[in-house]
Design an enzyme around this catalytic site. Structure first.
Site, PDB file in Angstrom:
ATOM      1  N   ASP A  33      35.370  34.370  42.260  1.00 47.48           N
ATOM      2  CA  ASP A  33      36.358  33.957  43.262  1.00 47.48           C
ATOM      3  C   ASP A  33      37.726  33.750  42.602  1.00 47.48           C
ATOM      4  OD1 ASP A  33      37.340  33.240  45.709  1.00 47.48           O
ATOM      5  OD2 ASP A  33      36.371  31.284  45.787  1.00 47.48           O
ATOM      6  N   HIS A  50      42.032  42.108  42.655  1.00 47.75           N
ATOM      7  CA  HIS A  50      40.683  42.703  42.642  1.00 47.75           C
ATOM      8  C   HIS A  50      40.551  43.699  41.486  1.00 47.75           C
ATOM      9  CE1 HIS A  50      39.727  40.634  46.248  1.00 47.75           C
ATOM     10  NE2 HIS A  50      40.498  41.348  47.045  1.00 47.75           N
ATOM     11  N   ASN A  81      32.748  39.443  54.173  1.00 47.52           N
ATOM     12  CA  ASN A  81      34.005  40.020  53.667  1.00 47.52           C
ATOM     13  C   ASN A  81      34.576  41.139  54.546  1.00 47.52           C
ATOM     14  OD1 ASN A  81      33.173  39.588  50.137  1.00 47.52           O
ATOM     15  ND2 ASN A  81      34.392  38.280  51.479  1.00 47.52           N
ATOM     16  N   TRP A  82      33.778  41.643  55.508  1.00 45.77           N
ATOM     17  CA  TRP A  82      34.296  42.674  56.419  1.00 45.77           C
ATOM     18  C   TRP A  82      35.439  42.130  57.270  1.00 45.77           C
ATOM     19  CZ3 TRP A  82      32.735  47.366  55.279  1.00 45.77           C
ATOM     20  CH2 TRP A  82      31.463  47.568  54.745  1.00 45.77           C
ATOM     21  N   ARG A  84      38.031  40.721  56.341  1.00 47.15           N
ATOM     22  CA  ARG A  84      39.336  40.827  55.653  1.00 47.15           C
ATOM     23  C   ARG A  84      40.143  42.002  56.218  1.00 47.15           C
ATOM     24  NH1 ARG A  84      38.954  38.608  49.630  1.00 47.15           N
ATOM     25  NH2 ARG A  84      37.652  36.839  50.148  1.00 47.15           N
TER      26      ARG A  84
HETATM   27  C1  FPP Z   1      36.888  36.838  45.790  1.00 47.56           C
HETATM   28  O1  FPP Z   1      38.235  36.571  45.503  1.00 47.56           O
HETATM   29  C2  FPP Z   1      36.551  38.170  45.344  1.00 47.56           C
HETATM   30  C3  FPP Z   1      36.015  39.145  46.125  1.00 47.56           C
HETATM   31  C4  FPP Z   1      35.694  38.989  47.545  1.00 47.56           C
HETATM   32  C5  FPP Z   1      35.761  40.478  45.573  1.00 47.56           C
HETATM   33  C6  FPP Z   1      35.086  40.447  44.260  1.00 47.56           C
HETATM   34  C7  FPP Z   1      35.200  41.762  43.618  1.00 47.56           C
HETATM   35  C8  FPP Z   1      35.520  41.949  42.321  1.00 47.56           C
HETATM   36  C9  FPP Z   1      35.725  40.865  41.360  1.00 47.56           C
HETATM   37  C10 FPP Z   1      35.563  43.285  41.756  1.00 47.56           C
HETATM   38  C11 FPP Z   1      34.188  43.829  41.840  1.00 47.56           C
HETATM   39  C12 FPP Z   1      33.985  44.974  41.027  1.00 47.56           C
HETATM   40  C13 FPP Z   1      33.069  45.908  41.297  1.00 47.56           C
HETATM   41  C14 FPP Z   1      32.759  46.864  40.274  1.00 47.56           C
HETATM   42  C15 FPP Z   1      32.346  46.033  42.587  1.00 47.56           C
HETATM   43  P1  FPP Z   1      39.212  36.303  46.712  1.00 47.56           P
HETATM   44  O2  FPP Z   1      39.807  37.588  47.123  1.00 47.56           O
HETATM   45  O3  FPP Z   1      38.488  35.588  47.806  1.00 47.56           O
HETATM   46  O4  FPP Z   1      40.275  35.371  46.037  1.00 47.56           O
HETATM   47  P2  FPP Z   1      41.097  34.192  46.726  1.00 47.56           P
HETATM   48  O5  FPP Z   1      40.071  33.179  47.172  1.00 47.56           O
HETATM   49  O6  FPP Z   1      41.966  33.699  45.643  1.00 47.56           O
HETATM   50  O7  FPP Z   1      41.839  34.804  47.865  1.00 47.56           O
END
Ligand code: FPP
Length: 257
Positions: A33, A50, A81-82, A84
């Protein structure tokens, strides 16, 4: 001891020391996260977070494998997550392609096997292809299992599991009283793992949030939780070692004394 943490971050204990001979969690699960916040702090678009998060996945995978972890389960995309924005979802769906294109040779060198859990069949075809291809190319590896939770949700997993078992009961292959923990364990999405590796011993969540967000609801029953203020793109092999050092200090009793 761990100078990469800034002083203002709490929960850092300078006495915590990683013991190379100490216990290494067999299965580590991570809620990655903080990608969005990492990007905002740098005035970058969320997708840049990401992308950097993907680099962290590479570092942590290599470190975990070298430390002797048996299973590393990463929450890469949840059933929620969909919701988003379209552009972000599209980017997240392309990440596995980029990741596996560049990283499979390294995974093969490290003897790591790629696996997935979740409703992968509902991902776009190009994402599925990348994942299936990585699974195929690493299937003969015998080292750590790198298990991506993709389009995964804990409650959905439990419902699917109960539906499977209900069908068995209906078809009279199973009596209701024989629905046991073992039967549930076998039917869950972690059922493909060896029995002793199914439940994570350690759950890590980055970015300071302290909740499990529908991840591995059944499997986390006795896991140790480690929450860190670090944002996922900043998390690396040293951070992982610190989390394991904390784990090594804990006394797991499983309800006993
Ligand atoms: C949460 O951070 C992260 C995700 C929903 C996506 C996680 C994906 C990756 C780390 C890359 C994955 C790599 C592969 C190879 C599939 P957030 O976007 O919710 O962060 P925030 O809470 O700060 O907004």
């Amino acid at each position: 001891m761990f100078p990469w943490f800034s002083k203002k971050e709490k929960k850092i204990d300078s006495e915590v020391k990683f013991e190379p001979e100490g216990k290494i969690p067999k299965h580590i699960a991570i809620i990655m996260d903080g990608n969005g916040r990492w990007a905002s702090k740098r005035k970058l678009p969320r997708i840049a977070g990401h992308k950097e998060g993907m680099e962290a996945v590479k570092k942590v995978t290599t470190a975990a494998s070298k430390l002797g972890v048996k299973v590393l389960t990463l929450y890469a995309f949840s059933t929620e997550n969909w919701k988003r924005p379209d552009k972000e979802v599209k980017f997240l769906m392309k990440l596995p392609i980029d990741f596996f294109d560049h990283f499979v040779p390294e995974l093969v060198k490290e003897n790591v096997q790629v696996k997935t859990m979740g409703y992968v069949e509902n991902l776009p075809a190009h994402t599925q292809d990348a994942v299936i291809n990585a699974i195929e190319k690493t299937k003969d590896n015998t080292g750590m299992i790198l298990n991506f939770a993709l389009n995964y949700g804990g409650r959905a997993e439990l419902l699917t599991t109960f539906q499977l078992l209900a069908k068995e009961v209906k078809n009279e292959n199973l009596s209701p009283l024989d629905v046991s923990e073992e039967k549930v364990n076998d039917a869950l999405m972690t059922g493909f793992l060896e029995k002793e590796f199914r439940d994570p011993e350690l759950l890590i969540r980055t970015s300071g949030e302290e909740r499990i967000s529908n991840f591995l609801l059944w499997q986390l029953a006795y896991s140790e939780f480690y929450f860190t203020e670090e944002l996922w793109p900043d998390f690396d092999g040293k951070s992982l070692k610190y989390a394991i050092a904390i784990f090594q200090k804990r006394n797991r009793r499983f309800g006993g004394l």
